[in-house]
Design a protein around this motif. Structure first.
Motif, PDB file in Angstrom:
ATOM      1  N   ASN A   4     -44.265  68.335  64.973  1.00 37.39           N
ATOM      2  CA  ASN A   4     -44.412  69.458  65.896  1.00 37.39           C
ATOM      3  C   ASN A   4     -45.663  69.407  66.774  1.00 37.39           C
ATOM      4  O   ASN A   4     -45.705  70.082  67.802  1.00 37.39           O
ATOM      5  CB  ASN A   4     -44.399  70.782  65.122  1.00 37.39           C
ATOM      6  N   ASN A   5     -46.651  68.619  66.389  1.00 39.04           N
ATOM      7  CA  ASN A   5     -47.918  68.679  67.113  1.00 39.04           C
ATOM      8  C   ASN A   5     -48.355  67.399  67.809  1.00 39.04           C
ATOM      9  O   ASN A   5     -49.211  67.451  68.679  1.00 39.04           O
ATOM     10  CB  ASN A   5     -49.037  69.137  66.167  1.00 39.04           C
ATOM     11  N   ARG A   6     -47.829  66.270  67.439  1.00 35.49           N
ATOM     12  CA  ARG A   6     -48.246  65.023  68.076  1.00 35.49           C
ATOM     13  C   ARG A   6     -47.583  64.876  69.438  1.00 35.49           C
ATOM     14  O   ARG A   6     -46.460  65.341  69.659  1.00 35.49           O
ATOM     15  CB  ARG A   6     -47.898  63.812  67.214  1.00 35.49           C
ATOM     16  N   SER A   7     -48.263  64.187  70.341  1.00 38.01           N
ATOM     17  CA  SER A   7     -47.720  63.953  71.682  1.00 38.01           C
ATOM     18  C   SER A   7     -46.518  63.011  71.595  1.00 38.01           C
ATOM     19  O   SER A   7     -46.338  62.296  70.594  1.00 38.01           O
ATOM     20  CB  SER A   7     -48.785  63.325  72.579  1.00 38.01           C
ATOM     21  N   GLU A   8     -45.726  62.997  72.638  1.00 37.75           N
ATOM     22  CA  GLU A   8     -44.583  62.086  72.687  1.00 37.75           C
ATOM     23  C   GLU A   8     -45.052  60.640  72.570  1.00 37.75           C
ATOM     24  O   GLU A   8     -44.414  59.828  71.892  1.00 37.75           O
ATOM     25  CB  GLU A   8     -43.783  62.278  73.977  1.00 37.75           C
ATOM     26  N   GLU A   9     -46.163  60.318  73.225  1.00 47.29           N
ATOM     27  CA  GLU A   9     -46.691  58.955  73.178  1.00 47.29           C
ATOM     28  C   GLU A   9     -47.094  58.568  71.758  1.00 47.29           C
ATOM     29  O   GLU A   9     -46.828  57.452  71.310  1.00 47.29           O
ATOM     30  CB  GLU A   9     -47.892  58.805  74.123  1.00 47.29           C
ATOM     31  N   GLU A  10     -47.733  59.497  71.054  1.00 51.62           N
ATOM     32  CA  GLU A  10     -48.157  59.227  69.683  1.00 51.62           C
ATOM     33  C   GLU A  10     -46.955  59.081  68.751  1.00 51.62           C
ATOM     34  O   GLU A  10     -46.919  58.205  67.892  1.00 51.62           O
ATOM     35  CB  GLU A  10     -49.094  60.334  69.190  1.00 51.62           C
ATOM     36  N   LEU A  11     -45.951  59.937  68.918  1.00 50.74           N
ATOM     37  CA  LEU A  11     -44.733  59.810  68.107  1.00 50.74           C
ATOM     38  C   LEU A  11     -44.063  58.464  68.367  1.00 50.74           C
ATOM     39  O   LEU A  11     -43.637  57.781  67.430  1.00 50.74           O
ATOM     40  CB  LEU A  11     -43.758  60.950  68.416  1.00 50.74           C
ATOM     41  N   ALA A  12     -43.967  58.069  69.626  1.00 50.88           N
ATOM     42  CA  ALA A  12     -43.349  56.784  69.969  1.00 50.88           C
ATOM     43  C   ALA A  12     -44.107  55.630  69.314  1.00 50.88           C
ATOM     44  O   ALA A  12     -43.500  54.690  68.792  1.00 50.88           O
ATOM     45  CB  ALA A  12     -43.293  56.606  71.481  1.00 50.88           C
ATOM     46  N   ARG A  13     -45.441  55.705  69.309  1.00 49.71           N
ATOM     47  CA  ARG A  13     -46.245  54.665  68.665  1.00 49.71           C
ATOM     48  C   ARG A  13     -45.974  54.602  67.164  1.00 49.71           C
ATOM     49  O   ARG A  13     -45.784  53.530  66.598  1.00 49.71           O
ATOM     50  CB  ARG A  13     -47.742  54.915  68.901  1.00 49.71           C
ATOM     51  N   ILE A  14     -45.917  55.758  66.511  1.00 49.95           N
ATOM     52  CA  ILE A  14     -45.660  55.820  65.065  1.00 49.95           C
ATOM     53  C   ILE A  14     -44.294  55.203  64.748  1.00 49.95           C
ATOM     54  O   ILE A  14     -44.171  54.393  63.825  1.00 49.95           O
ATOM     55  CB  ILE A  14     -45.744  57.271  64.561  1.00 49.95           C
ATOM     56  N   PHE A  15     -43.273  55.573  65.506  1.00 55.19           N
ATOM     57  CA  PHE A  15     -41.923  55.063  65.247  1.00 55.19           C
ATOM     58  C   PHE A  15     -41.827  53.559  65.505  1.00 55.19           C
ATOM     59  O   PHE A  15     -41.121  52.851  64.794  1.00 55.19           O
ATOM     60  CB  PHE A  15     -40.886  55.812  66.084  1.00 55.19           C
ATOM     61  N   ALA A  16     -42.543  53.078  66.503  1.00 56.29           N
ATOM     62  CA  ALA A  16     -42.523  51.644  66.805  1.00 56.29           C
ATOM     63  C   ALA A  16     -43.315  50.851  65.772  1.00 56.29           C
ATOM     64  O   ALA A  16     -42.846  49.831  65.262  1.00 56.29           O
ATOM     65  CB  ALA A  16     -43.085  51.391  68.202  1.00 56.29           C
ATOM     66  N   GLN A  17     -44.504  51.352  65.461  1.00 53.14           N
ATOM     67  CA  GLN A  17     -45.408  50.608  64.577  1.00 53.14           C
ATOM     68  C   GLN A  17     -44.961  50.628  63.125  1.00 53.14           C
ATOM     69  O   GLN A  17     -44.972  49.601  62.461  1.00 53.14           O
ATOM     70  CB  GLN A  17     -46.821  51.189  64.694  1.00 53.14           C
ATOM     71  N   TYR A  18     -44.567  51.773  62.618  1.00 47.60           N
ATOM     72  CA  TYR A  18     -44.258  51.896  61.200  1.00 47.60           C
ATOM     73  C   TYR A  18     -42.763  51.849  60.887  1.00 47.60           C
ATOM     74  O   TYR A  18     -42.392  51.569  59.756  1.00 47.60           O
ATOM     75  CB  TYR A  18     -44.846  53.187  60.636  1.00 47.60           C
ATOM     76  N   GLY A  19     -41.915  52.141  61.872  1.00 46.35           N
ATOM     77  CA  GLY A  19     -40.483  52.131  61.621  1.00 46.35           C
ATOM     78  C   GLY A  19     -39.772  50.971  62.291  1.00 46.35           C
ATOM     79  O   GLY A  19     -38.610  50.716  62.019  1.00 46.35           O
ATOM     80  N   GLU A  20     -40.511  50.290  63.177  1.00 45.57           N
ATOM     81  CA  GLU A  20     -39.947  49.176  63.936  1.00 45.57           C
ATOM     82  C   GLU A  20     -38.640  49.580  64.623  1.00 45.57           C
ATOM     83  O   GLU A  20     -37.680  48.825  64.663  1.00 45.57           O
ATOM     84  CB  GLU A  20     -39.762  47.950  63.047  1.00 45.57           C
ATOM     85  N   LEU A  21     -38.637  50.797  65.153  1.00 46.65           N
ATOM     86  CA  LEU A  21     -37.466  51.313  65.857  1.00 46.65           C
ATOM     87  C   LEU A  21     -37.519  50.922  67.327  1.00 46.65           C
ATOM     88  O   LEU A  21     -38.596  50.716  67.890  1.00 46.65           O
ATOM     89  CB  LEU A  21     -37.403  52.837  65.734  1.00 46.65           C
ATOM     90  N   GLU A  22     -36.357  50.824  67.939  1.00 49.68           N
ATOM     91  CA  GLU A  22     -36.268  50.543  69.367  1.00 49.68           C
ATOM     92  C   GLU A  22     -36.150  51.867  70.127  1.00 49.68           C
ATOM     93  O   GLU A  22     -35.844  52.900  69.549  1.00 49.68           O
ATOM     94  CB  GLU A  22     -35.056  49.658  69.649  1.00 49.68           C
ATOM     95  N   THR A  23     -36.390  51.829  71.398  1.00 59.25           N
ATOM     96  CA  THR A  23     -36.328  53.004  72.288  1.00 59.25           C
ATOM     97  C   THR A  23     -37.040  54.217  71.683  1.00 59.25           C
ATOM     98  O   THR A  23     -36.510  55.322  71.662  1.00 59.25           O
ATOM     99  CB  THR A  23     -34.886  53.367  72.680  1.00 59.25           C
TER     100      THR A  23
END
Length: 135
Positions: A4-23
């Protein structure tokens, strides 16, 4: 609260870095849209929020990676791993043992890291993951 509080950019980084998700930018945008209407308070709400960008064929795998990335961030698992590696690096420089062994850090749904560390002595470490030493 990360979702609920992290920026879209920060969420995208978390998902890419730790989840290795695309898009990841699409995933973050879906979450931002959903939380603009109301805070995301449950896992079901999060699943609903990312439904538009969830692949139907690999839904379970996608959601596993999504929740894995959030768990790693919430628990600070990468920071704990860095601390453990620094601890063992310190031991390798400050011991006169000539023992070769493999140090294995494992976490459920997390990348496995194998390292040859020599020399080092056994020690007890308290971190949120399993540490195995193989002589």
């Amino acid at each position: 609260d990360i979702v609920n509080n992290r920026s879209e950019e920060e969420l995208a980084r978390i998902f890419a870095q730790y989840g290795e998700l695309e898009t990841t930018w699409k995933i973050a945008a879906c979450i931002a849209r959903a939380r603009a209407a109301e805070p995301i308070m449950t896992t079901a709400q999060l699943v609903d929020a990312v439904a538009p960008c969830t692949p139907k064929r690999d839904e379970s795998k996608f959601l596993t990676k999504l929740f894995q990335s959030l768990r790693i961030e919430v628990n600070g698992e990468m920071e704990a791993l860095k601390m453990a590696l620094e601890h063992f690096k310190f031991l390798t420089k400050n011991t006169c043992l000539s023992i070769e062994f493999k140090l294995c850090f494992c976490k459920f749904f997390c990348k496995e890291i194998f390292m040859n560390i020599s020399p080092v002595c056994k020690t007890s470490v308290s971190f949120p993951f399993l540490v195995s030493v193989f002589l």
